[in-house]
Motif scaffolding. Structure first.
Motif, PDB file in Angstrom:
ATOM      1  N   GLU A 151       0.834  -1.207   0.000  1.00 43.68           N
ATOM      2  CA  GLU A 151       0.000   0.000   0.000  1.00 43.68           C
ATOM      3  C   GLU A 151       0.866   1.253   0.000  1.00 43.68           C
ATOM      4  OE1 GLU A 151      -3.539   0.270   0.162  1.00 43.68           O
ATOM      5  OE2 GLU A 151      -3.470  -1.838  -0.416  1.00 43.68           O
ATOM      6  N   ALA A 152       1.927   1.238   0.796  1.00 41.77           N
ATOM      7  CA  ALA A 152       2.811   2.402   0.873  1.00 41.77           C
ATOM      8  C   ALA A 152       3.507   2.654  -0.460  1.00 41.77           C
ATOM      9  CB  ALA A 152       3.842   2.194   1.975  1.00 41.77           C
ATOM     10  N   ARG A 153       3.853   1.594  -1.185  1.00 41.64           N
ATOM     11  CA  ARG A 153       4.558   1.763  -2.461  1.00 41.64           C
ATOM     12  C   ARG A 153       3.669   2.417  -3.512  1.00 41.64           C
ATOM     13  NH1 ARG A 153       6.837  -3.299  -1.050  1.00 41.64           N
ATOM     14  NH2 ARG A 153       5.307  -4.447  -2.301  1.00 41.64           N
ATOM     15  N   TRP A 154       2.404   1.947  -3.629  1.00 41.88           N
ATOM     16  CA  TRP A 154       1.588   2.559  -4.678  1.00 41.88           C
ATOM     17  C   TRP A 154       1.158   3.970  -4.290  1.00 41.88           C
ATOM     18  CZ3 TRP A 154      -3.225   4.294  -3.663  1.00 41.88           C
ATOM     19  CH2 TRP A 154      -4.049   3.648  -2.759  1.00 41.88           C
ATOM     20  N   LEU A 155       0.971   4.210  -2.988  1.00 48.21           N
ATOM     21  CA  LEU A 155       0.672   5.575  -2.553  1.00 48.21           C
ATOM     22  C   LEU A 155       1.848   6.507  -2.842  1.00 48.21           C
ATOM     23  CD1 LEU A 155      -1.169   5.010   0.855  1.00 48.21           C
ATOM     24  CD2 LEU A 155      -2.098   6.172  -1.164  1.00 48.21           C
TER      25      LEU A 155
ATOM     26  N   PRO B  21       5.250  11.095  -7.744  1.00 49.68           N
ATOM     27  CA  PRO B  21       6.128  11.044  -8.918  1.00 49.68           C
ATOM     28  C   PRO B  21       5.372  10.891 -10.233  1.00 49.68           C
ATOM     29  CG  PRO B  21       7.007   9.700  -7.157  1.00 49.68           C
ATOM     30  CD  PRO B  21       5.634  10.121  -6.714  1.00 49.68           C
ATOM     31  N   TRP B  22       4.232  10.207 -10.195  1.00 48.12           N
ATOM     32  CA  TRP B  22       3.432  10.046 -11.411  1.00 48.12           C
ATOM     33  C   TRP B  22       2.933  11.401 -11.905  1.00 48.12           C
ATOM     34  CZ3 TRP B  22      -2.352   8.963 -11.700  1.00 48.12           C
ATOM     35  CH2 TRP B  22      -2.730   8.621 -12.987  1.00 48.12           C
ATOM     36  N   VAL B  23       2.412  12.220 -10.992  1.00 50.15           N
ATOM     37  CA  VAL B  23       1.952  13.551 -11.372  1.00 50.15           C
ATOM     38  C   VAL B  23       3.125  14.412 -11.831  1.00 50.15           C
ATOM     39  CG1 VAL B  23       0.855  15.664 -10.516  1.00 50.15           C
ATOM     40  CG2 VAL B  23      -0.037  13.428  -9.827  1.00 50.15           C
ATOM     41  N   ALA B  24       4.281  14.247 -11.176  1.00 52.95           N
ATOM     42  CA  ALA B  24       5.467  15.034 -11.515  1.00 52.95           C
ATOM     43  C   ALA B  24       6.239  14.454 -12.698  1.00 52.95           C
ATOM     44  CB  ALA B  24       6.381  15.136 -10.298  1.00 52.95           C
TER      45      ALA B  24
ATOM     46  N   LEU C 258      -6.036   4.463  -9.536  1.00 55.78           N
ATOM     47  CA  LEU C 258      -5.023   5.333 -10.138  1.00 55.78           C
ATOM     48  C   LEU C 258      -3.621   4.939  -9.673  1.00 55.78           C
ATOM     49  CD1 LEU C 258      -6.774   8.818  -9.909  1.00 55.78           C
ATOM     50  CD2 LEU C 258      -6.571   7.321 -11.899  1.00 55.78           C
ATOM     51  N   GLY C 259      -3.528   4.460  -8.423  1.00 54.46           N
ATOM     52  CA  GLY C 259      -2.228   4.018  -7.919  1.00 54.46           C
ATOM     53  C   GLY C 259      -1.690   2.824  -8.677  1.00 54.46           C
ATOM     54  N   LEU C 260      -2.581   1.973  -9.186  1.00 54.90           N
ATOM     55  CA  LEU C 260      -2.157   0.839  -9.999  1.00 54.90           C
ATOM     56  C   LEU C 260      -1.414   1.319 -11.237  1.00 54.90           C
ATOM     57  CD1 LEU C 260      -2.338  -2.250 -10.558  1.00 54.90           C
ATOM     58  CD2 LEU C 260      -4.467  -1.776 -11.786  1.00 54.90           C
TER      59      LEU C 260
ATOM     60  N   GLY D 252       4.713  -3.116 -11.247  1.00 54.27           N
ATOM     61  CA  GLY D 252       4.143  -2.048 -10.450  1.00 54.27           C
ATOM     62  C   GLY D 252       4.701  -2.085  -9.045  1.00 54.27           C
ATOM     63  N   ALA D 253       3.808  -1.979  -8.053  1.00 54.20           N
ATOM     64  CA  ALA D 253       4.231  -2.047  -6.654  1.00 54.20           C
ATOM     65  C   ALA D 253       4.114  -3.456  -6.086  1.00 54.20           C
ATOM     66  CB  ALA D 253       3.382  -1.082  -5.821  1.00 54.20           C
ATOM     67  N   ARG D 254       3.673  -4.424  -6.915  1.00 56.88           N
ATOM     68  CA  ARG D 254       3.377  -5.754  -6.400  1.00 56.88           C
ATOM     69  C   ARG D 254       4.621  -6.584  -6.133  1.00 56.88           C
ATOM     70  NH1 ARG D 254       0.012  -4.928 -10.528  1.00 56.88           N
ATOM     71  NH2 ARG D 254       1.032  -6.433 -11.897  1.00 56.88           N
ATOM     72  N   ARG D 255       5.567  -6.582  -7.065  1.00 56.99           N
ATOM     73  CA  ARG D 255       6.751  -7.413  -6.897  1.00 56.99           C
ATOM     74  C   ARG D 255       7.852  -6.951  -7.826  1.00 56.99           C
ATOM     75  NH1 ARG D 255       5.941 -13.453  -9.010  1.00 56.99           N
ATOM     76  NH2 ARG D 255       7.960 -13.528  -7.976  1.00 56.99           N
TER      77      ARG D 255
END
Length: 254
Positions: A14-18, A23-26, A89-91, A112-115
């Protein structure tokens, strides 16, 4: 694995995708150092994710109207709906900001943030363009298996290893891996870049990379293509002849 360890891993996910939303917006990438090559893979899921996010927003508005006379329920559902939209959106944010990374000595594959899986380039026997739909991984007597980091239910690059490595799933499940299939938006360019880096690595270590060599990468004249999941050709020097059947180098999970 204990419940505490499982909850800890889920919280880290959860912390990784948050952490990827900013950075995605930037328009920044995470974990790509100067001189390293980022291999994007989020393309096939983009339309689906944005469509799902739009549906979630519409659903949130509808629920807010229906619960307008119930302030407590309205507040609870609003929080849940906002979190759901952020999760969707975090995905996409995690996939965009955490691309695969080709470094000087390591191929860092991420989902992604999964692995993520770090593979030393010296352990790669062959790499090829190999478009296929995902399927259940096959285990070789419990000693080795295929890991597929698919996007949009497809992979486009296959990496064969000269010896197995150990990777870990999202919840800590241990996997002994000999073949990794992943998707790259520009798969042909990714294969070309990876082969060039493999050549540089083997040249730098004084290893002879060529047809039939157990330690060199497999450079085929024409990379195989398939859209049906059939096994593709590996070129003239796959280097699988000397692959050990047991053991494996541990792969650090980020």
């Amino acid at each position: 694995m204990s419940r505490v360890a499982t909850l800890r891993r889920l919280a880290a996910y959860e912390a990784r995708w948050l952490a990827g939303l900013g950075p995605w917006v930037a328009r920044r990438r995470i974990g790509v150092a100067p001189g390293e090559r980022a291999l994007a893979y989020a393309g096939p899921q983009t339309a689906f994710v944005y469509g799902l996010a739009f549906v979630c927003v519409v659903e949130s508005v509808g629920v807010s109207v229906l619960l307008a006379d119930h302030p407590v329920a309205h507040a609870v559902m609003l929080v849940l709906d906002v979190y759901t939209v952020l999760a969707v959106l975090g995905l996409q944010a995690a996939a965009v900001t955490r691309p695969h990374v080709l470094g000087a000595e390591t191929l860092w594959l991420r989902a992604g943030a999964r692995r993520d899986i770090r593979i030393p380039l010296e352990l790669i026997a062959s790499v090829r363009y190999d478009l296929r739909f995902v399927r259940e991984p096959k285990k070789d007597g419990g000693k080795a298996e295929v890991v597929e980091l698919a996007v949009g239910d497809q992979t486009s690059v296959t990496v064969e290893l000269s010896e197995p490595v150990v990777a870990f799933g999202l919840l800590g499940r241990r996997e002994t891996v000999r073949t990794v299939r992943f998707h790259a938006d520009d798969a042909r360019a990714a294969v070309t870049a990876l082969r060039a880096q493999l050549a540089a690595v083997h040249a730098g270590t004084g290893e002879r990379a060529g047809p039939g060599s157990g330690s060199g990468p497999g450079w085929g004249e024409g990379p195989a293509e398939t859209g049906t999941g059939a096994a593709a050709g590996t070129g003239t020097g796959t280097g699988k002849g000397s692959a050990p059947e047991t053991g494996g180098a541990a792969v650090r999970q980020g």
